[in-house]
Design an enzyme around this catalytic site. Sequence first.
Site, PDB file in Angstrom:
ATOM      1  N   SER A 174       0.853  -1.190   0.000  1.00  0.00           N
ATOM      2  CA  SER A 174       0.000   0.000   0.000  1.00  0.00           C
ATOM      3  C   SER A 174       0.883   1.231   0.000  1.00  0.00           C
ATOM      4  CB  SER A 174      -0.917   0.019   1.222  1.00  0.00           C
ATOM      5  OG  SER A 174      -1.596   1.273   1.320  1.00  0.00           O
ATOM      6  N   TYR A 203      -1.253  -0.649  10.286  1.00  0.00           N
ATOM      7  CA  TYR A 203      -1.377  -1.000   8.873  1.00  0.00           C
ATOM      8  C   TYR A 203      -0.178  -0.469   8.075  1.00  0.00           C
ATOM      9  CZ  TYR A 203      -3.663  -1.576   4.298  1.00  0.00           C
ATOM     10  OH  TYR A 203      -3.986  -1.943   3.008  1.00  0.00           O
ATOM     11  N   LYS A 249       2.557  -2.763   5.991  1.00  0.00           N
ATOM     12  CA  LYS A 249       2.778  -2.609   4.549  1.00  0.00           C
ATOM     13  C   LYS A 249       4.198  -2.139   4.243  1.00  0.00           C
ATOM     14  CE  LYS A 249      -1.241  -4.010   3.198  1.00  0.00           C
ATOM     15  NZ  LYS A 249      -1.360  -5.305   2.491  1.00  0.00           N
TER      16      LYS A 249
END
Length: 311
Positions: free
Chosen positions: A211, A224, A228
């Site tokens: 991401s 998160y 990533k």
Amino acid sequence: MAATIGFNTVGAPVRLFRQLSHPRSSYPLLGGVRLHRVALTRFSSSSSSSSSGIRAQVAAVEQSSAAVSQNVEAPVVIVTGASRGIGKAVALTLGKSGCKVLVNYARSSKEAELVSKEIEASGGQALTFGGDVSKEEDVAAMIKTVVDAWGTIDVLVNNAGITRDGLLMRMKTSQWQEVIDLNLTGVFLCTQAAAKIMMKQRKGRIINIASVVGLVGNVGQANYSAAKAGVIGFTKSVAKEYSSRSINVNAVAPGFIASDMTAKLGEDIEKKILGTIPLGRYGKPEEVAGLVEFLALNPAASYITGQVNFY
């Protein structure tokens, strides 16, 4: 790959070309096939017997072509988290390109079955497998399932992921750990297991869905973003380790892609987000799938490894 037939009709040269390829696909994992030129006799347009002979020889070549196509093995692909969103789009795109696809899911069994049925309806082959890729035993069972069914693994797409958003000052340890376990450890476990098969056959392609927040960060997504960012570093390191075995490892780092999550955003928040995107719209899962398909199947991607492709 083409079969060519040359013949004359009253002295005029004519050629028939028949392209040999898997239905809807020409992927790099196929062996080279060439049919030898068939020499046909001269014939008169008024000679029905000669004309029948030509048609018989053409039919024989077509039957040989069909037989060769049936013997060509389609690439075997695992897509994790493939029941919806980007994973679903990737599974459908690769399935419709002629791949044999294992559709992995964690909880959405009905959605995964629908993905498999859509692949099969398009002429492809699919299996569904329910399993948590953050658990080593589930990953081992998934690998065994696909190898027992199709004999090998050619492509792995690590897509499974979750979010547990919240400001760091209020984030619980469980919120942090769940995201790291699935989004990062899951990539490690699946890659390690699939690569053992790929190393034996000295070929394979691994695509990790990262991401853009793994590079730029995002408020409320420390867990998160960290996961990533880890996937990006993991991709670059593993690409170097496996390059000697002709295994390509790349990452795709999408930005804002239309999903269930973006559909729930308020109008004001959505307006601010779209204002930061040059095209003024969200990306589509199918657009990300197109890039994954290129990295997974296209011969032009055979020299690409250790790269992060922003989307």
